[in-house]
Motif scaffolding. Structure first.
Motif, PDB file in Angstrom:
ATOM      1  N   TYR A  45      -3.422   5.673  -0.014  1.00 24.13           N
ATOM      2  CA  TYR A  45      -4.088   6.441   1.044  1.00 24.13           C
ATOM      3  C   TYR A  45      -3.202   7.599   1.457  1.00 24.13           C
ATOM      4  O   TYR A  45      -2.004   7.610   1.174  1.00 24.13           O
ATOM      5  CB  TYR A  45      -4.375   5.541   2.258  1.00 24.13           C
ATOM      6  CG  TYR A  45      -5.439   4.510   1.952  1.00 24.13           C
ATOM      7  CD1 TYR A  45      -6.773   4.747   2.274  1.00 24.13           C
ATOM      8  CD2 TYR A  45      -5.111   3.320   1.292  1.00 24.13           C
ATOM      9  CE1 TYR A  45      -7.757   3.821   1.956  1.00 24.13           C
ATOM     10  CE2 TYR A  45      -6.090   2.394   0.969  1.00 24.13           C
ATOM     11  CZ  TYR A  45      -7.403   2.647   1.305  1.00 24.13           C
ATOM     12  OH  TYR A  45      -8.377   1.743   0.971  1.00 24.13           O
TER      13      TYR A  45
ATOM     14  N   GLU B 114      -8.934   6.444   8.118  1.00 23.04           N
ATOM     15  CA  GLU B 114      -8.662   5.009   7.990  1.00 23.04           C
ATOM     16  C   GLU B 114      -7.223   4.673   8.360  1.00 23.04           C
ATOM     17  O   GLU B 114      -6.935   3.605   8.883  1.00 23.04           O
ATOM     18  CB  GLU B 114      -8.865   4.588   6.522  1.00 23.04           C
ATOM     19  CG  GLU B 114     -10.204   3.969   6.245  1.00 23.04           C
ATOM     20  CD  GLU B 114     -10.303   3.536   4.801  1.00 23.04           C
ATOM     21  OE1 GLU B 114     -10.546   4.435   3.972  1.00 23.04           O
ATOM     22  OE2 GLU B 114     -10.130   2.335   4.514  1.00 23.04           O
ATOM     23  N   VAL B 115      -6.333   5.577   8.036  1.00 25.01           N
ATOM     24  CA  VAL B 115      -4.918   5.380   8.347  1.00 25.01           C
ATOM     25  C   VAL B 115      -4.648   5.801   9.787  1.00 25.01           C
ATOM     26  O   VAL B 115      -4.050   5.069  10.577  1.00 25.01           O
ATOM     27  CB  VAL B 115      -4.027   6.197   7.370  1.00 25.01           C
ATOM     28  CG1 VAL B 115      -2.550   6.026   7.710  1.00 25.01           C
ATOM     29  CG2 VAL B 115      -4.305   5.786   5.935  1.00 25.01           C
TER      30      VAL B 115
ATOM     31  N   ILE C 178      -1.844   9.996   4.677  1.00 24.87           N
ATOM     32  CA  ILE C 178      -1.587   9.870   6.117  1.00 24.87           C
ATOM     33  C   ILE C 178      -2.637  10.635   6.945  1.00 24.87           C
ATOM     34  O   ILE C 178      -2.849  10.331   8.116  1.00 24.87           O
ATOM     35  CB  ILE C 178      -0.138  10.340   6.462  1.00 24.87           C
ATOM     36  CG1 ILE C 178       0.267   9.978   7.886  1.00 24.87           C
ATOM     37  CG2 ILE C 178       0.058  11.827   6.206  1.00 24.87           C
ATOM     38  CD1 ILE C 178       0.565   8.534   8.131  1.00 24.87           C
TER      39      ILE C 178
ATOM     40  N   LEU D  74      -3.198  -1.804   7.861  1.00 30.93           N
ATOM     41  CA  LEU D  74      -1.752  -1.580   7.709  1.00 30.93           C
ATOM     42  C   LEU D  74      -0.923  -2.736   8.263  1.00 30.93           C
ATOM     43  O   LEU D  74       0.137  -3.065   7.728  1.00 30.93           O
ATOM     44  CB  LEU D  74      -1.349  -0.285   8.430  1.00 30.93           C
ATOM     45  CG  LEU D  74      -1.643   1.030   7.711  1.00 30.93           C
ATOM     46  CD1 LEU D  74      -1.427   2.202   8.652  1.00 30.93           C
ATOM     47  CD2 LEU D  74      -0.767   1.176   6.473  1.00 30.93           C
TER      48      LEU D  74
ATOM     49  N   LEU E  59      -1.849   0.026  -7.386  1.00 25.16           N
ATOM     50  CA  LEU E  59      -1.588   0.006  -5.941  1.00 25.16           C
ATOM     51  C   LEU E  59      -2.677   0.763  -5.177  1.00 25.16           C
ATOM     52  O   LEU E  59      -3.104   1.826  -5.623  1.00 25.16           O
ATOM     53  CB  LEU E  59      -0.232   0.656  -5.646  1.00 25.16           C
ATOM     54  CG  LEU E  59       0.998  -0.084  -6.161  1.00 25.16           C
ATOM     55  CD1 LEU E  59       2.231   0.807  -6.011  1.00 25.16           C
ATOM     56  CD2 LEU E  59       1.189  -1.396  -5.402  1.00 25.16           C
TER      57      LEU E  59
ATOM     58  N   LEU F  42       5.430   8.030   0.571  1.00 24.59           N
ATOM     59  CA  LEU F  42       5.815   9.127  -0.326  1.00 24.59           C
ATOM     60  C   LEU F  42       5.466  10.460   0.321  1.00 24.59           C
ATOM     61  O   LEU F  42       4.296  10.843   0.387  1.00 24.59           O
ATOM     62  CB  LEU F  42       5.093   8.994  -1.670  1.00 24.59           C
ATOM     63  CG  LEU F  42       5.405   7.744  -2.507  1.00 24.59           C
ATOM     64  CD1 LEU F  42       4.605   7.773  -3.797  1.00 24.59           C
ATOM     65  CD2 LEU F  42       6.904   7.639  -2.805  1.00 24.59           C
ATOM     66  N   GLY F  43       6.472  11.138   0.822  1.00 22.85           N
ATOM     67  CA  GLY F  43       6.236  12.394   1.514  1.00 22.85           C
ATOM     68  C   GLY F  43       6.580  13.596   0.660  1.00 22.85           C
ATOM     69  O   GLY F  43       7.030  13.470  -0.482  1.00 22.85           O
TER      70      GLY F  43
ATOM     71  N   LYS G 224       3.213  -4.279   3.369  1.00 23.39           N
ATOM     72  CA  LYS G 224       4.404  -3.562   2.923  1.00 23.39           C
ATOM     73  C   LYS G 224       3.949  -2.162   2.481  1.00 23.39           C
ATOM     74  O   LYS G 224       2.951  -2.034   1.780  1.00 23.39           O
ATOM     75  CB  LYS G 224       5.060  -4.286   1.748  1.00 23.39           C
ATOM     76  CG  LYS G 224       5.674  -5.637   2.131  1.00 23.39           C
ATOM     77  CD  LYS G 224       6.412  -6.239   0.947  1.00 23.39           C
ATOM     78  CE  LYS G 224       6.765  -7.701   1.145  1.00 23.39           C
ATOM     79  NZ  LYS G 224       7.479  -8.018   2.383  1.00 23.39           N
TER      80      LYS G 224
ATOM     81  N   ILE H  41       4.810   1.756   0.888  1.00 21.88           N
ATOM     82  CA  ILE H  41       5.654   2.748   0.215  1.00 21.88           C
ATOM     83  C   ILE H  41       5.229   4.108   0.775  1.00 21.88           C
ATOM     84  O   ILE H  41       4.061   4.478   0.666  1.00 21.88           O
ATOM     85  CB  ILE H  41       5.432   2.718  -1.318  1.00 21.88           C
ATOM     86  CG1 ILE H  41       5.901   1.372  -1.889  1.00 21.88           C
ATOM     87  CG2 ILE H  41       6.170   3.880  -1.985  1.00 21.88           C
ATOM     88  CD1 ILE H  41       5.580   1.181  -3.352  1.00 21.88           C
TER      89      ILE H  41
ATOM     90  N   VAL I 190       0.845  -1.186   0.000  1.00 18.94           N
ATOM     91  CA  VAL I 190       0.000   0.000   0.000  1.00 18.94           C
ATOM     92  C   VAL I 190       0.893   1.255   0.000  1.00 18.94           C
ATOM     93  O   VAL I 190       1.995   1.231   0.551  1.00 18.94           O
ATOM     94  CB  VAL I 190      -0.989  -0.013   1.203  1.00 18.94           C
ATOM     95  CG1 VAL I 190      -0.249  -0.145   2.525  1.00 18.94           C
ATOM     96  CG2 VAL I 190      -1.869   1.221   1.235  1.00 18.94           C
ATOM     97  N   VAL I 191       0.407   2.288  -0.687  1.00 17.65           N
ATOM     98  CA  VAL I 191       1.157   3.544  -0.737  1.00 17.65           C
ATOM     99  C   VAL I 191       0.522   4.536   0.232  1.00 17.65           C
ATOM    100  O   VAL I 191      -0.704   4.708   0.218  1.00 17.65           O
ATOM    101  CB  VAL I 191       1.147   4.145  -2.167  1.00 17.65           C
ATOM    102  CG1 VAL I 191       1.928   5.458  -2.199  1.00 17.65           C
ATOM    103  CG2 VAL I 191       1.732   3.158  -3.168  1.00 17.65           C
ATOM    104  N   ILE I 192       1.335   5.167   1.076  1.00 18.47           N
ATOM    105  CA  ILE I 192       0.824   6.200   1.986  1.00 18.47           C
ATOM    106  C   ILE I 192       1.478   7.533   1.612  1.00 18.47           C
ATOM    107  O   ILE I 192       2.702   7.652   1.576  1.00 18.47           O
ATOM    108  CB  ILE I 192       1.136   5.876   3.468  1.00 18.47           C
ATOM    109  CG1 ILE I 192       0.665   4.466   3.832  1.00 18.47           C
ATOM    110  CG2 ILE I 192       0.513   6.932   4.385  1.00 18.47           C
ATOM    111  CD1 ILE I 192      -0.826   4.271   3.912  1.00 18.47           C
ATOM    112  N   LEU I 193       0.623   8.522   1.341  1.00 14.41           N
ATOM    113  CA  LEU I 193       1.113   9.823   0.880  1.00 14.41           C
ATOM    114  C   LEU I 193       1.201  10.857   2.012  1.00 14.41           C
ATOM    115  O   LEU I 193       0.422  10.783   2.975  1.00 14.41           O
ATOM    116  CB  LEU I 193       0.175  10.385  -0.201  1.00 14.41           C
ATOM    117  CG  LEU I 193      -0.044   9.560  -1.466  1.00 14.41           C
ATOM    118  CD1 LEU I 193      -1.015  10.301  -2.393  1.00 14.41           C
ATOM    119  CD2 LEU I 193       1.280   9.292  -2.184  1.00 14.41           C
ATOM    120  N   GLY I 194       2.095  11.816   1.824  1.00  9.02           N
ATOM    121  CA  GLY I 194       2.179  12.954   2.741  1.00  9.02           C
ATOM    122  C   GLY I 194       2.135  14.264   1.980  1.00  9.02           C
ATOM    123  O   GLY I 194       2.677  15.273   2.427  1.00  9.02           O
TER     124      GLY I 194
ATOM    125  N   ILE J   6       5.964   9.639   8.046  1.00  8.36           N
ATOM    126  CA  ILE J   6       4.990   8.619   7.626  1.00  8.36           C
ATOM    127  C   ILE J   6       5.494   7.234   8.034  1.00  8.36           C
ATOM    128  O   ILE J   6       4.753   6.416   8.596  1.00  8.36           O
ATOM    129  CB  ILE J   6       4.767   8.661   6.093  1.00  8.36           C
ATOM    130  CG1 ILE J   6       4.225  10.029   5.658  1.00  8.36           C
ATOM    131  CG2 ILE J   6       3.835   7.543   5.641  1.00  8.36           C
ATOM    132  CD1 ILE J   6       4.145  10.200   4.136  1.00  8.36           C
TER     133      ILE J   6
ATOM    134  N   VAL K 287       3.935  16.277   4.703  1.00  8.38           N
ATOM    135  CA  VAL K 287       4.456  15.336   5.694  1.00  8.38           C
ATOM    136  C   VAL K 287       5.636  14.620   5.034  1.00  8.38           C
ATOM    137  O   VAL K 287       5.485  14.053   3.948  1.00  8.38           O
ATOM    138  CB  VAL K 287       3.377  14.308   6.117  1.00  8.38           C
ATOM    139  CG1 VAL K 287       3.958  13.342   7.150  1.00  8.38           C
ATOM    140  CG2 VAL K 287       2.140  15.008   6.675  1.00  8.38           C
TER     141      VAL K 287
END
Lengths: 88, 42, 484
Positions: free
Chosen positions: A41, A47-48, A43, B3, A38, B11-12, B7, B9, A2-6, B22, B17
């Motif tokens: 979501y 949900e996160v 940050i 979560l 992928l 991306l900040g 795994k 990724i 999963v990809v988590i963005l900021g 993250i 942020v």
């Protein structure tokens, strides 16, 4: 996976989310036309957030959460995820 | 989306942020960070 | 650390330079890569370039050279590119907006290796205009030479020994020769970037010498904090642009060194200059930065997609003189320097604590006690079309959120704080240049007129871009009206 963005705003969040799922919408980079599929979501999404230790979250993300326009970022993420791949 | 055990990724962005922040958060939720990168939009 | 007020260094003056360089947009990093992939991109780029008159009348550019105050932009209708100012001046209070043809001449003047060849008729055309330039001398004009024939230029370009220099999109007026046949660090494109960085820093410094009352010969040290790293393939970033710019500005008594810290570099250099002056090691330190040619047209795709002019068509530089306390100029509060130390972590909260809260607490100030914060000052009209958002606004809201967390303001007042203590972004996206320092001369002017008491300059550097660490960096200082 999963990809988590900021990312700091709605536009960049949407571009990144769509790029990681169904290909670069601006057709500017190497992922143009490449659908990685992928899940993505941000940050700031609840949900996160609800899965992260609240003290740590406040410490690491608290200020950004207050300063960034969370509502519009979350809206962009929902839009990005809701759009069917063919239309993206 | 769960979560724990995933795994991730991360991306900040420098002024949003950063990926380190993250990564610390998602690790606390039981995820493994396999790639992290922070971008700078300017 | 405690300082007596008279020991605190001051900023004597700051000057800027903008160069309108539409025909160099093609050599920007993003445009050049896209043109290489698809040659038709060049026509697309050319069809979206602005004229010099349009760049001159563009309100954010006028703010940069001192024709307008940043907050004045609040009353200029948007889009700013669609609302040209009437009767804009080339020479603003803090610097000028130079047209491209004259800039080619300045490149030639600053070229110590005969790499810039200009066409003979073109050379004659610009000679008269350069002769009238207040910062150029007869000695400079000699370096222009007589120029080369079009045939000579074409020969070098055709055999791949040089890249062409155009004016008004299609007129070949010169070429830039490779500095070495094989060394990528000395290719024509790299050397064009480096030489542009040098001459813009040098012209800014010449202007500063006049404005600060510190003549070139009285400068004893120069800190370069521009984007470019000079070198050859064995040591690509090992060189020294500061001394090169100082040479061109006639600072014969000075030596110098370059400071590297991504976008933090200018604020780092100013604090270091302050420290060197306070220690007594040097008396007059020029802090200079040239341009980032690589960033020309960086976001052109977003502009073209929205059918806007390509706004990243200017090269920018600055020079600032740090000296001993003269009882008048604003002081750098060395007792309130913010540093994003290695152990601080990378959350925005720890960054803001290190850059804003901690230094202010050291001198007993609250966040609201600072009149204006100068942070990333990128022009949002440049960044928003490509999805990069309004960078200054985000940064101001971070500072405001910090004030809210500390109970100085209530959460609904975030935007009011950001509006009052911040400003609209106006700087070209010239990398380091946009980091806080475009407000220096404005702050000094307001402090001199009594309209402002203090300003904080803070910058963040994207160290992670270099792939040797995930960290970023940050630094800040408080500039205060001289109370001597």
């Amino acid at each position: 996976m999963v990809v988590i963005l900021g990312t700091p705003n709605a536009d960049s969040s949407e571009i990144y989310a769509v790029t990681c799922s169904s290909g670069d919408p601006t057709w500017a980079g190497p992922l143009a036309g490449v659908a990685l599929g992928l899940p993505v979501y941000h940050i700031l999404e609840s949900e996160v957030k609800q899965q992260i230790d609240p003290v740590l979250y406040e410490q690491q993300i608290g200020l950004s959460e207050m300063a960034l326009d969370a509502a519009s970022i979350i809206g962009a993420m929902l839009r990005a995820r809701a759009t069917p791949p063919a239309a993206k | 989306m769960i979560l724990s055990g995933k795994k991730v990724i991360a991306l900040g962005e420098r002024d949003g942020v950063q990926s380190e922040a993250i990564a610390e958060c998602v690790r606390s939720a039981g995820a493994e960070v396999v790639h992290q990168a922070t971008k700078c939009f300017v | 650390m405690h300082f007596q007020t008279q020991q605190l260094p001051v900023i004597r003056a700051t000057r800027y330079l903008l160069v309108h360089a539409p025909d160099l947009v093609r050599y920007g990093s993003k445009p050049s890569r896209e043109i290489e992939r698809n040659a038709a991109q060049l026509d697309l780029i050319n069809s979206h370039l602005r004229s010099y008159e349009e760049a001159l009348a563009y309100a954010p550019n006028q703010v940069y050279v001192g024709g307008l105050y940043p907050d004045d932009l609040k009353s200029v209708a948007v889009p700013w590119f669609g609302h040209a100012l009437e009767n804009p001046a080339r020479h603003g209070e803090f610097g000028e907006i130079m047209p491209e043809d004259e800039f080619y001449g300045v490149l030639r003047i600053g070229d110590s290796f005969d790499m810039v060849w200009l066409e003979e008729n073109f050379t004659a055309e610009i000679r008269t205009r350069l002769a009238a330039h207040p910062l150029l001398t007869a000695e400079d004009l000699k370096k222009l030479g007589d120029g080369k024939s079009l045939g000579q230029l074409n020969e070098q370009i055709k055999k791949g020994a040089a890249i062409p220099l155009y004016l008004n999109k299609h007129r070949l007026v010169g070429c830039f020769l490779h500095g070495h046949d094989e060394d990528p660090a000395l290719s024509a494109t790299r050397l064009l970037e480096n030489l542009a960085c040098k001459v813009i820093a040098a012209l800014s410094l010449r202007n500063l010498n006049v404005a600060s009352g510190i003549p070139a010969q009285a400068v004893d040290f120069i800190l370069g904090c521009g984007e470019e790293a000079i070198g050859d393939r064995y040591n690509p970033g090992g060189g020294n642009l500061a001394k090169a710019a100082g040479e061109m500005a006639g600072c014969v008594a000075a030596s110098g060194v370059d400071i590297k810290d991504f976008c933090c570099a200018p604020v780092q250099a100013l604090t270091m200059a302050g420290g060197l002056v306070a220690s007594g090691l040097h008396s007059n330190i020029a802090v200079v930065a040239g341009c980032s040619l690589a960033k020309l047209g960086m976001k052109y795709e977003g502009h073209v997609r929205k059918d806007m002019p390509i706004l990243e068509d200017v090269l920018a530089g600055f020079a600032s003189m740090v000296g001993v306390n003269d009882g008048q100029s604003p002081v750098i509060r060395l007792d309130a320097i913010g540093r994003h130390n290695i152990g601080a972590g990378s959350s925005q909260q720890s960054i803001m604590e290190k850059l804003v809260t901690e230094p202010l607490t050291k001198i007993g100030w609250k966040l609201c006690d600072v009149d204006k914060y100068a942070t990333e000052l990128h022009n949002p009209e440049v960044t928003e079309p490509s999805g990069s958002g309004n960078v200054p606004k985000t940064n101001y809201r971070m500072i405001a959120a910090m004030a809210a967390i500390r109970g100085e303001i209530s959460r609904p007042d975030l935007d009011v704080f950001a509006d009052t203590h911040g400003m609209p972004g106006f700087s070209p996206t010239q990398g380091h240049i946009a980091s806080a320092i475009p407000f220096l001369a404005h702050a000094q002017k307001k402090m001199a007129s009594g309209e402002m008491s203090s300003a904080m300059f803070l910058a963040k550097g994207s160290l992670f871009l270099g792939r040797v660490t995930q960290m970023s960096d940050g630094v800040s200082f408080v500039l205060e009206k001289n109370r001597a």
